[in-house]
Structures are given as structure tokens and as C-alpha cells.
Design a protein around this motif. Structure first.
Motif, PDB file in Angstrom:
ATOM      1  N   ALA A 227       0.824  -1.207   0.000  1.00 40.56           N
ATOM      2  CA  ALA A 227       0.000   0.000   0.000  1.00 40.56           C
ATOM      3  C   ALA A 227       0.858   1.257   0.000  1.00 40.56           C
ATOM      4  N   GLY A 228       1.900   1.272   0.843  1.00 42.29           N
ATOM      5  CA  GLY A 228       2.737   2.461   0.962  1.00 42.29           C
ATOM      6  C   GLY A 228       3.489   2.792  -0.305  1.00 42.29           C
ATOM      7  N   ASN A 229       3.798   1.785  -1.116  1.00 46.09           N
ATOM      8  CA  ASN A 229       4.500   2.001  -2.387  1.00 46.09           C
ATOM      9  C   ASN A 229       3.565   1.999  -3.590  1.00 46.09           C
ATOM     10  N   ARG A 230       2.261   1.871  -3.339  1.00 50.01           N
ATOM     11  CA  ARG A 230       1.263   1.778  -4.408  1.00 50.01           C
ATOM     12  C   ARG A 230       1.630   0.647  -5.382  1.00 50.01           C
ATOM     13  N   ALA A 231       2.164  -0.434  -4.810  1.00 49.39           N
ATOM     14  CA  ALA A 231       2.643  -1.547  -5.626  1.00 49.39           C
ATOM     15  C   ALA A 231       1.509  -2.361  -6.223  1.00 49.39           C
ATOM     16  N   GLY A 232       0.289  -2.203  -5.707  1.00 53.83           N
ATOM     17  CA  GLY A 232      -0.838  -2.935  -6.263  1.00 53.83           C
ATOM     18  C   GLY A 232      -1.243  -2.456  -7.647  1.00 53.83           C
ATOM     19  N   LEU A 240       1.379 -15.374 -12.155  1.00 50.72           N
ATOM     20  CA  LEU A 240       2.704 -14.907 -12.550  1.00 50.72           C
ATOM     21  C   LEU A 240       2.770 -13.384 -12.549  1.00 50.72           C
ATOM     22  N   MET A 241       3.988 -12.860 -12.456  1.00 51.23           N
ATOM     23  CA  MET A 241       4.225 -11.420 -12.480  1.00 51.23           C
ATOM     24  C   MET A 241       5.020 -11.109 -13.746  1.00 51.23           C
ATOM     25  N   GLU A 242       4.292 -10.594 -14.760  1.00 46.60           N
ATOM     26  CA  GLU A 242       4.869 -10.363 -16.089  1.00 46.60           C
ATOM     27  C   GLU A 242       5.501 -11.640 -16.642  1.00 46.60           C
ATOM     28  N   GLY A 243       4.783 -12.739 -16.456  1.00 42.64           N
ATOM     29  CA  GLY A 243       5.213 -14.012 -17.006  1.00 42.64           C
ATOM     30  C   GLY A 243       6.251 -14.742 -16.190  1.00 42.64           C
ATOM     31  N   ARG A 244       6.612 -14.218 -15.032  1.00 40.73           N
ATOM     32  CA  ARG A 244       7.644 -14.844 -14.200  1.00 40.73           C
ATOM     33  C   ARG A 244       7.078 -15.122 -12.816  1.00 40.73           C
ATOM     34  N   LEU A 245       7.560 -16.208 -12.194  1.00 42.29           N
ATOM     35  CA  LEU A 245       7.161 -16.491 -10.827  1.00 42.29           C
ATOM     36  C   LEU A 245       7.785 -15.482  -9.873  1.00 42.29           C
ATOM     37  N   VAL A 246       9.098 -15.291  -9.995  1.00 46.42           N
ATOM     38  CA  VAL A 246       9.802 -14.246  -9.247  1.00 46.42           C
ATOM     39  C   VAL A 246      10.082 -13.117 -10.227  1.00 46.42           C
ATOM     40  N   PRO A 247       9.583 -11.914  -9.966  1.00 48.20           N
ATOM     41  CA  PRO A 247       9.683 -10.846 -10.969  1.00 48.20           C
ATOM     42  C   PRO A 247      11.118 -10.416 -11.221  1.00 48.20           C
ATOM     43  N   GLU A 248      11.362  -9.975 -12.412  1.00 54.44           N
ATOM     44  CA  GLU A 248      12.667  -9.423 -12.757  1.00 54.44           C
ATOM     45  C   GLU A 248      12.894  -8.132 -11.955  1.00 54.44           C
ATOM     46  N   GLY A 249      14.108  -7.929 -11.517  1.00 50.04           N
ATOM     47  CA  GLY A 249      14.418  -6.710 -10.763  1.00 50.04           C
ATOM     48  C   GLY A 249      14.123  -6.811  -9.289  1.00 50.04           C
ATOM     49  N   TYR A 250      13.980  -8.053  -8.773  1.00 56.17           N
ATOM     50  CA  TYR A 250      13.671  -8.216  -7.352  1.00 56.17           C
ATOM     51  C   TYR A 250      14.734  -7.575  -6.475  1.00 56.17           C
ATOM     52  N   TRP A 251      16.020  -7.653  -6.871  1.00 57.33           N
ATOM     53  CA  TRP A 251      17.118  -7.125  -6.053  1.00 57.33           C
ATOM     54  C   TRP A 251      17.761  -5.894  -6.692  1.00 57.33           C
ATOM     55  N   GLN A 252      17.006  -5.060  -7.389  1.00 54.71           N
ATOM     56  CA  GLN A 252      17.620  -3.987  -8.159  1.00 54.71           C
ATOM     57  C   GLN A 252      18.033  -2.778  -7.321  1.00 54.71           C
ATOM     58  N   LEU A 253      17.520  -2.642  -6.103  1.00 56.71           N
ATOM     59  CA  LEU A 253      17.864  -1.483  -5.276  1.00 56.71           C
ATOM     60  C   LEU A 253      19.086  -1.769  -4.415  1.00 56.71           C
ATOM     61  N   ALA A 254      19.780  -0.713  -4.048  1.00 53.44           N
ATOM     62  CA  ALA A 254      20.903  -0.807  -3.120  1.00 53.44           C
ATOM     63  C   ALA A 254      20.725   0.283  -2.052  1.00 53.44           C
ATOM     64  N   PRO A 255      20.999  -0.032  -0.780  1.00 56.68           N
ATOM     65  CA  PRO A 255      21.421  -1.340  -0.275  1.00 56.68           C
ATOM     66  C   PRO A 255      20.329  -2.396  -0.432  1.00 56.68           C
ATOM     67  N   ALA A 256      20.748  -3.664  -0.353  1.00 64.63           N
ATOM     68  CA  ALA A 256      19.867  -4.780  -0.708  1.00 64.63           C
ATOM     69  C   ALA A 256      18.616  -4.834   0.145  1.00 64.63           C
ATOM     70  N   TRP A 257      18.703  -4.467   1.430  1.00 63.23           N
ATOM     71  CA  TRP A 257      17.549  -4.618   2.315  1.00 63.23           C
ATOM     72  C   TRP A 257      16.395  -3.708   1.918  1.00 63.23           C
ATOM     73  N   THR A 258      16.689  -2.608   1.206  1.00 62.33           N
ATOM     74  CA  THR A 258      15.608  -1.696   0.818  1.00 62.33           C
ATOM     75  C   THR A 258      14.668  -2.325  -0.206  1.00 62.33           C
ATOM     76  N   ASN A 259      15.117  -3.395  -0.869  1.00 63.91           N
ATOM     77  CA  ASN A 259      14.212  -4.078  -1.789  1.00 63.91           C
ATOM     78  C   ASN A 259      13.006  -4.653  -1.060  1.00 63.91           C
ATOM     79  N   LEU A 260      13.191  -5.024   0.197  1.00 60.54           N
ATOM     80  CA  LEU A 260      12.113  -5.636   0.969  1.00 60.54           C
ATOM     81  C   LEU A 260      11.047  -4.625   1.378  1.00 60.54           C
ATOM     82  N   THR A 261      11.372  -3.332   1.262  1.00 58.53           N
ATOM     83  CA  THR A 261      10.431  -2.307   1.730  1.00 58.53           C
ATOM     84  C   THR A 261      10.071  -1.261   0.677  1.00 58.53           C
ATOM     85  N   LEU A 262      10.931  -1.079  -0.344  1.00 56.39           N
ATOM     86  CA  LEU A 262      10.712   0.016  -1.287  1.00 56.39           C
ATOM     87  C   LEU A 262      10.656  -0.424  -2.749  1.00 56.39           C
ATOM     88  N   ASN A 263      11.052  -1.631  -3.056  1.00 56.25           N
ATOM     89  CA  ASN A 263      11.050  -2.131  -4.428  1.00 56.25           C
ATOM     90  C   ASN A 263       9.656  -2.681  -4.747  1.00 56.25           C
TER      91      ASN A 263
END
Length: 357
Positions: A227-232, A240-263
Motif C-alpha cells: 500500500a505504501g509504495n502503491r505496488a498494487g 505470474l508477475m509479467e510471465g515470471r514467478l519471481v519478478p525481474e528486478g527483485y534485487w535492483q535497489l541498493a542497499p539490498a535490504w531496501t528491496n524488501l520495503t521500497l522495491n
């Protein structure tokens, strides 16, 4: 000669007091449930930033003059949400988002009164059960803290680079609301379920329900980051998410932990994964309860948990595929509290009822 009416025994009075306090706490929990739904509606409509002042007392009344409406509208026009999202929608458009946020805050004030006034009445009449005074005072403090955290969240939306509130503060606000709801419900259930006895052979089932409950909480908090990232509004396909089970770009942010909250890709995938795990755990617990428990409170509660989780999962998929319409998103958030409630009731049903002290 008039008949003497026997006075109720001390045990009967204690039971009556426990029941009265329990029903009051459950009623307040119901009000918190409505508050969570209202919070979802304010977020989905962008109404939460329409009131830029925290006035716990004077803010109870809405604007009573055209001059006051214009003053509040001028304040709103100073923040990025107006310039980037609602520019030019006029005073009438401002009023539409204002009234929802005002109702949200008013409901919060009513919850405070619905808790504080009966608490004082029970306290002064000596009707609070032994051992519960400290817990009830702590719930009062948590309720007040929730109001402060709500303003802390809203204030983040006034920053120069934002049109919405901080996802971290949103999850903090949501998590505290869920904790308050859970504490009210659990305390009320503890006061209602008195006497002796326990269901035989339920230890492993209770562990499974506890695991399902924690997964439900994790999925709800992950939903807060969605909700906070309007990710819906992204990846509106399932499973699937754009044809993939795990979406492309899952770990694209740095530092890595921010992917869990902002990606956006990561937070939506995490919410899907946790919701699926919670659903499987809840359905498994319901199946075990159906097969192993005799008819009664505990069995019914476990079956209700399975049904509520299945309903919520379907709502989540429908909300995603429909690209989060306000009514469906609000229903999804409200139904999440239903799942939490059934999990707590099932856990309570699988424990030994308390004895009167």
C-alpha cells in the motif's frame, strides 16, 4: 411480610463483572476494526493529507465558515500532493477528500471516548477483575500512542519530495492498530472464557494455528508496504508477475535490504508469497481440526479461520486484477482484520480456559 431477596454470591458478581468488561472490550475492538477500514479508504482516495493540522480537541468540529474552508484549502495547496496530483480540483474537490479524513479522525476520537469513559466507570465502581487494571491502562496508553503515530505518519506526506506518506510510517501505524485490535480481542476473550477444561490432544494443532497466525500478521504488514509504495497498481496478473514467478528486478535497489520495503516488484512478490503460505497453513489447520476435533468452539473457530483466509486470498487476487478500485481495496483491508480475528479466536479456543482467581 416481604420476601428476602438473596444477594448474589461473590463468584456470581465476579463473573458478571468479567462479562461486562469483556463485552466492552470486544465492542471497542469492533470500532478499531472499522477504523482500519476507514484508514484503507483514506489511503486509497488520497484523502489522508487533506488535513494538515493536528488539533486533537479543536479539530473535532469541521469547518463552520467559508473562510475556514478556504484557510484549510490554502494550507493543502502548499504540499506536493496538490501540485502533482490534485492541482486545480477546486474547493469542492478538496471538500470531498477532506470529509473522509475528518470522519477517520473523528472515529479515532470516538474510540478514545468509548474506551476511556467506561474504563473510568468500571474503575471507580471497583468492577475491574483482579489482575486486569495494569493491562487496561496499557491499552489506554497504546490507543493514545496510535493517535500520535497517525499524525507522525501523515506529517511525512508534507515533505518536499512526496505525494503520499512514508511506507515505513504507514506500516508502523498499521502494525500498532493491528496490535491494539489483537490485544483488545484477546483480553476480551480471556475474560469471557472462564471455568476449567481443555480439548485433548490439541498441542500440535495449536502450534499450526499459531504459525498460521504469525504468517497472517507478516502478510498484513507486507501488505502495508504494498500500500505504501502503491505496488498494487503494477503486475496486475496472477499467479505470474509479467510471465515470471519471481519478478525481474527483485534485487535492483541498493542497499539490498531496501528491496524488501521500497522495491515495487519485491514488496508485491513478498506479499503474495506470505499470503499463500498463510493460506496453506490456515487451510491445513482447518482440515486437521475437521478430522481430529469434536464439534465445539475450537473446531468451529479453526474452520472459520480456513474460510476467512480463503475469502481474503480471493479478495486479494480480485483486487490485484481489477487494479485496486477503492471499494475493493477497502474491503480487502477490512477482511484482513477478519482473518486476524479468526486466527486469534482459534488460538484461544485451543487453550485451556482460565479459572476465576
Amino acid at each position: 411480610m416481604p420476601f428476602d431477596v438473596p444477594l448474589p454470591s461473590a463468584e456470581a458478581r465476579a463473573r458478571a463483572d468479567r462479562r461486562s468488561v469483556a463485552l466492552w472490550l470486544l465492542a471497542v475492538a469492533g470500532m478499531v476494526w472499522v477504523m482500519v477500514a476507514l484508514g484503507g479508504a483514506t489511503r486509497l482516495t488520497g484523502s489522508g493529507l487533506s488535513i494538515m493540522e493536528w488539533a486533537p480537541l479543536s479539530g473535532t468540529l469541521p469547518p463552520l465558515s467559508e473562510a475556514e474552508w478556504n484557510r484549510l484549502y490554502d494550507l493543502y495547496r502548499t504540499i506536493p500532493q496538490y501540485a502533482l496530483v490534485n492541482q486545480g480540483f477546486g474547493l469542492e474537490g478538496f471538500k470531498q477528500i477532506f470529509w473522509l479524513e475528518w470522519a477517520h479522525r473523528l472515529w479515532g476520537r470516538l474510540i478514545g471516548l468509548a474506551y476511556a469513559l467506561p474504563l473510568a466507570w468500571f474503575w471507580l465502581r471497583g468492577r475491574i477483575p483482579a489482575g486486569y487494571r495494569g493491562r487496561l491502562l496499557l491499552l489506554l496508553v497504546l490507543g493514545g500512542l496510535q493517535g500520535a503515530v497517525g499524525w507522525f505518519m501523515v506529517a511525512s506526506g508534507f515533505e518536499a519530495d512526496r505525494t503520499t506518506v512514508s511506507p515505513y510510517r504507514l506500516v508502523m501505524h498499521l502494525g500498532l492498530a493491528l496490535g491494539l485490535f489483537a490485544a483488545l480481542l484477546w483480553t476480551g476473550l480471556g475474560l469471557l472464557r472462564t471455568g476449567s477444561g481443555t480439548a485433548p490432544g490439541v498441542a500440535s494443532l495449536r502450534r499450526q494455528v499459531k504459525a498460521a497466525a504469525w504468517l497472517v500478521v507478516a502478510a498484513m504488514l507486507a501488505g502495508g508496504f504494498v500500500a505504501g509504495n502503491r505496488a498494487g497498481l503494477a503486475y496486475n496478473t496472477f499467479p505470474l508477475m509479467e510471465g515470471r514467478l519471481v519478478p525481474e528486478g527483485y534485487w535492483q535497489l541498493a542497499p539490498a535490504w531496501t528491496n524488501l520495503t521500497l522495491n515495487i516488484a519485491a514488496v508485491q512478490f513478498n506479499h503474495r508469497l506470505l499470503a499463500t503460505l498463510a493460506g496453506l497453513a490456515a487451510l491445513g489447520a482447518a482440515a486437521r481440526a475437521w478430522a481430529r476435533l469434536p464439534p465445539g468452539f475450537a473446531r468451529t473457530a479453526c474452520l472459520a479461520l480456513g474460510a476467512a483466509t480463503l475469502w481474503q486470498y480471493g479478495l486479494g487476487v480480485a483486487t490485484l486484477l481489477a487494479v485496486v478500485p477503492v471499494w475493493l481495496g477497502t474491503l480487502h483491508q477490512a477482511s484482513a482484520v477478519l482473518v486476524l480475528a479468526t486466527a486469534l479466536i482459534a488460538l484461544h479456543g485451543l487453550r485451556a480456559p482460565e479459572r476465576l482467581g
